[in-house]
Scaffold this motif. Structure first.
Motif, short mmCIF file in Angstrom:
data_model
loop_
_atom_site.label_atom_id
_atom_site.label_comp_id
_atom_site.label_asym_id
_atom_site.label_seq_id
_atom_site.Cartn_x
_atom_site.Cartn_y
_atom_site.Cartn_z
N LEU A 238 -11.58 -11.80 2.00
CA LEU A 238 -10.81 -12.23 3.16
C LEU A 238 -10.12 -11.07 3.86
O LEU A 238 -10.06 -11.02 5.10
CB LEU A 238 -9.75 -13.25 2.74
CG LEU A 238 -10.12 -14.73 2.77
CD1 LEU A 238 -11.23 -15.03 1.78
CD2 LEU A 238 -8.89 -15.57 2.47
N ASP A 239 -9.55 -10.16 3.07
CA ASP A 239 -8.70 -9.13 3.64
C ASP A 239 -8.54 -8.01 2.63
O ASP A 239 -9.07 -8.07 1.51
CB ASP A 239 -7.33 -9.71 4.03
CG ASP A 239 -6.70 -10.53 2.90
OD1 ASP A 239 -6.81 -10.11 1.72
OD2 ASP A 239 -6.12 -11.59 3.18
N GLU A 240 -7.78 -6.98 3.01
CA GLU A 240 -7.60 -5.83 2.15
C GLU A 240 -6.86 -6.17 0.87
O GLU A 240 -7.00 -5.49 -0.15
CB GLU A 240 -6.86 -4.72 2.91
CG GLU A 240 -6.92 -3.38 2.23
CD GLU A 240 -6.43 -2.26 3.12
OE1 GLU A 240 -6.02 -1.21 2.56
OE2 GLU A 240 -6.44 -2.41 4.36
N GLY A 241 -6.05 -7.26 0.90
CA GLY A 241 -5.35 -7.69 -0.30
C GLY A 241 -6.29 -8.12 -1.40
O GLY A 241 -5.89 -8.19 -2.57
N SER B 294 -14.97 -8.01 -5.67
CA SER B 294 -14.36 -6.73 -5.34
C SER B 294 -13.54 -6.16 -6.48
O SER B 294 -12.71 -5.27 -6.27
CB SER B 294 -13.47 -6.89 -4.11
OG SER B 294 -12.50 -7.91 -4.32
N ARG C 107 -4.19 -19.03 3.21
CA ARG C 107 -5.02 -17.96 2.65
C ARG C 107 -5.64 -18.40 1.34
O ARG C 107 -6.84 -18.21 1.10
CB ARG C 107 -4.18 -16.70 2.46
CG ARG C 107 -4.95 -15.51 1.88
CD ARG C 107 -4.07 -14.26 1.88
NE ARG C 107 -4.78 -13.11 1.36
CZ ARG C 107 -4.76 -12.72 0.10
NH1 ARG C 107 -4.06 -13.42 -0.80
NH2 ARG C 107 -5.43 -11.64 -0.28
N LEU D 60 -14.52 -4.75 4.01
CA LEU D 60 -14.07 -5.79 4.93
C LEU D 60 -15.18 -6.19 5.89
O LEU D 60 -15.30 -7.36 6.28
CB LEU D 60 -12.84 -5.30 5.71
CG LEU D 60 -11.60 -4.99 4.87
CD1 LEU D 60 -10.48 -4.46 5.75
CD2 LEU D 60 -11.14 -6.22 4.10
N ASP E 282 -13.03 -0.26 4.88
CA ASP E 282 -13.57 -0.87 6.11
C ASP E 282 -14.96 -1.45 5.86
O ASP E 282 -15.31 -2.50 6.41
CB ASP E 282 -13.60 0.15 7.24
CG ASP E 282 -12.22 0.54 7.72
OD1 ASP E 282 -11.27 -0.21 7.44
OD2 ASP E 282 -12.09 1.60 8.37
N ALA F 127 -17.54 -9.16 5.20
CA ALA F 127 -17.01 -10.53 5.33
C ALA F 127 -17.13 -11.29 4.01
O ALA F 127 -17.16 -12.52 3.99
CB ALA F 127 -17.72 -11.29 6.44
N GLU G 260 -8.41 -20.88 1.90
CA GLU G 260 -9.65 -20.25 2.32
C GLU G 260 -10.32 -19.54 1.14
O GLU G 260 -11.55 -19.58 1.00
CB GLU G 260 -9.39 -19.26 3.45
CG GLU G 260 -10.61 -18.47 3.90
CD GLU G 260 -11.77 -19.34 4.38
OE1 GLU G 260 -12.92 -18.84 4.37
OE2 GLU G 260 -11.55 -20.51 4.75
N ARG H 232 -1.03 -1.46 -0.22
CA ARG H 232 -0.94 -1.70 1.23
C ARG H 232 0.51 -1.70 1.70
O ARG H 232 0.78 -1.44 2.87
CB ARG H 232 -1.54 -3.07 1.58
CG ARG H 232 -3.04 -3.21 1.36
CD ARG H 232 -3.46 -4.65 1.59
NE ARG H 232 -2.75 -5.56 0.70
CZ ARG H 232 -2.27 -6.74 1.05
NH1 ARG H 232 -2.39 -7.17 2.30
NH2 ARG H 232 -1.65 -7.52 0.16
#
Length: 362
Positions: free
Chosen positions: A208-211, A181, A105, A202, A199, A205, A108, A221
Motif C-alpha cells: 500500500l505504502d512505504e510503511g 516486502s 488502511r 511502491l 520507489d 502496487a 485495504e 519514515r
C-alpha cells in the motif's frame, strides 16, 4: 564520541486474565489511556487484540530500561482498567481469530492480503538508533545484514501457534515472512539507490505504502533513525535492553567501518534468509550460522563473536559490562521461548503460559 540515542517500540497482546485468550479491546485500552492524559507512547496496532508502546530516545541503557518498564506499566495499567492483562508474547499460545482495528488502511490491507492479515497477530520489538543522514543510514543497513539473525535467536519468544508447539523458538519470524516486502535484503550502496528501491517497490502496487516496507532493517519514515525490526517482543524488559544495546553497537560499528572505507560483507540475501530461518528455528538452544564463514556453530559462540565484532562500540558507549551481564542472564535462564515451554511442561496448559507472562499477573 557522542553516543547515539536509542529507542524501542514494543507490541503486546491483550489477554483475558483467566483464560489467557486474546481479547479485542485495543480501542478501549487506548481510550482509557487517553482519558488519563495524552500519551503518544501507546498506540493501536493491526488487530484489536494488541497495542504498541514506544520509549523516548535514550542515551544510556539504564535510562532505556527505566523507560521500558514505565511504558509497560502504563500499558498494563490501562489494560487492567478494561479487565485484561498485557502479555509480552510474540504470538498467542492459544488459538485466536484476530479482529481488525478500525482503519481504512487496515481494511485495504485485509482486502489485498487476505489470510496474511487475518492471521498476522504477532508482536515484535523494533529498535531505533539515531543516524546523521540517509547516506549514513544506508551505509549502516548495508553493513549490519550479517548480524541480524542472532538478534532473532536472543529474543525468541514465540514457540506456540494455534494451540500447538510450532517446533520453532520464534515462530513469529516465520509468520512475518508471509508479507511480500518482509525479510532480509541486499546491499543498497547509496541513499539514492535505496530511494530508487523504495520507489520501485511502491511502483509495483503490491504494497500500500512505504510503511509496508517490512525489511529486517530500514530507514525510518518518521524519525532520523535506522529501524531494526527482527526481534520478537521480549518477555523480560532486560532482554529488550540487550537487543537495543547490541543494535546500537552494530550501527556504530557499521558507521565506523563505512568511514574507514571498509566494504560491506557481500553475503547473498538467500544465505541471510537461511540464517534467519535457523535463528527462528532453534533460538539459543542450537546452532546458528556463523557470519565468519556461514557454517553452523553453537549459538553461544556466534553471540560471543557478535559481541567481539561490536566491542569497540560497546566500550565507547560504556555498555560492555552491562551487555556481558545481560547475555549471561539469557544463557542461564533461557529465552522467552524456553520459559514458555518450561511452563507448558510443568502445568500442562497454555493458559498458564500466558498467565505466567502477563502484567499485571492475575
Amino acid at each position: 564520541m557522542t553516543v547515539r540515542t536509542v529507542g524501542v517500540e514494543e507490541e503486546f497482546l491483550l489477554v483475558d486474565p483467566a483464560t489467557g485468550r486474546p481479547r479485542a479491546v485495543g480501542q478501549a485500552v487506548l481510550a482509557v489511556s487517553a482519558a488519563d492524559g495524552p500519551d503518544d507512547d501507546l498506540t493501536a496496532e493491526l488487530h484489536r487484540e494488541q497495542v504498541e508502546t514506544g520509549t523516548k530516545p535514550c542515551h544510556t541503557l539504564h535510562e532505556l530500561g527505566a523507560e521500558l518498564r514505565s511504558t509497560r506499566a502504563t500499558a498494563a495499567g490501562a489494560a487492567a482498567d478494561v479487565g485484561v492483562a498485557l502479555a509480552p508474547l510474540a504470538t498467542s499460545p492459544l488459538a485466536v481469530e484476530p479482529t481488525l482495528s478500525p482503519s481504512s488502511r487496515y481494511e485495504e490491507m485485509a482486502r489485498r492480503f487476505g489470510r496474511t492479515v487475518s492471521e498476522e497477530l504477532t508482536c515484535g520489538c523494533h529498535v531505533h538508533v539515531a543516524i546523521d543522514s540517509a547516506e549514513e543510514g544506508v551505509a549502516v543497513l548495508d553493513r549490519i545484514r550479517p548480524w541480524l539473525a542472532p538478534l532473532i535467536a536472543l529474543s525468541a519468544n514465540s514457540p506456540f501457534w494455534l494451540g500447538e508447539d510450532s517446533g520453532y523458538a520464534s515462530f513469529r519470524s516465520q509468520v512475518w515472512q508471509r508479507w511480500p516486502s518482509a525479510g532480509p535484503y541486499g546491499p543498497f550502496g547509496s541513499a539514492g539507490a535505496y530511494r530508487t528501491f523504495v520507489d520501485s517497490v511502491l511502483g509495483t502496487a503490491t504494497v500500500l505504502d512505504e510503511g509496508m516496507l517490512y525489511l529486517d532493517a530500514r530507514l525510518s519514515r518518521q524519525h532520523p533513525t535506522v529501524e531494526v525490526r527482527v526481534a520478537d517482543v521480549c518477555r523480560e524488559p532486560d532482554d529488550a535492553v540487550l537487543i537495543a544495546a547490541l543494535t546500537r553497537a552494530l550501527v556504530q560499528t557499521a558507521v565506523d567501518g563505512w568511514q574507514a572505507g571498509d566494504e560491506p560483507d557481500p553475503v547473498r540475501t538467500e544465505v541471510l534468509r537461511l540464517a534467519a530461518w535457523q535463528a527462528g528455528r532453534s533460538g539459543m538452544d542450537g546452532d546458528l550460522l556463523d557470519p565468519s564463514g556461514w557454517r553452523p556453530a553453537p549459538a553461544t559462540d556466534v553471540v560471543r563473536r557478535l559481541v567481539e565484532h561490536v566491542r569497540p562500540a560497546l566500550e565507547e558507549a560504556g555498555d560492555l559490562d552491562t551487555v556481558h551481564d545481560l547475555i549471561a542472564t539469557v544463557l542461564a535462564r533461557g529465552t522467552g521461548a524456553r520459559r514458555q515451554r518450561e511452563v507448558r511442561e510443568r502445568t500442562g496448559t497454555l493458559a498458564a503460559v500466558v498467565r505466567d507472562a502477563s502484567h499485571p499477573a492475575p
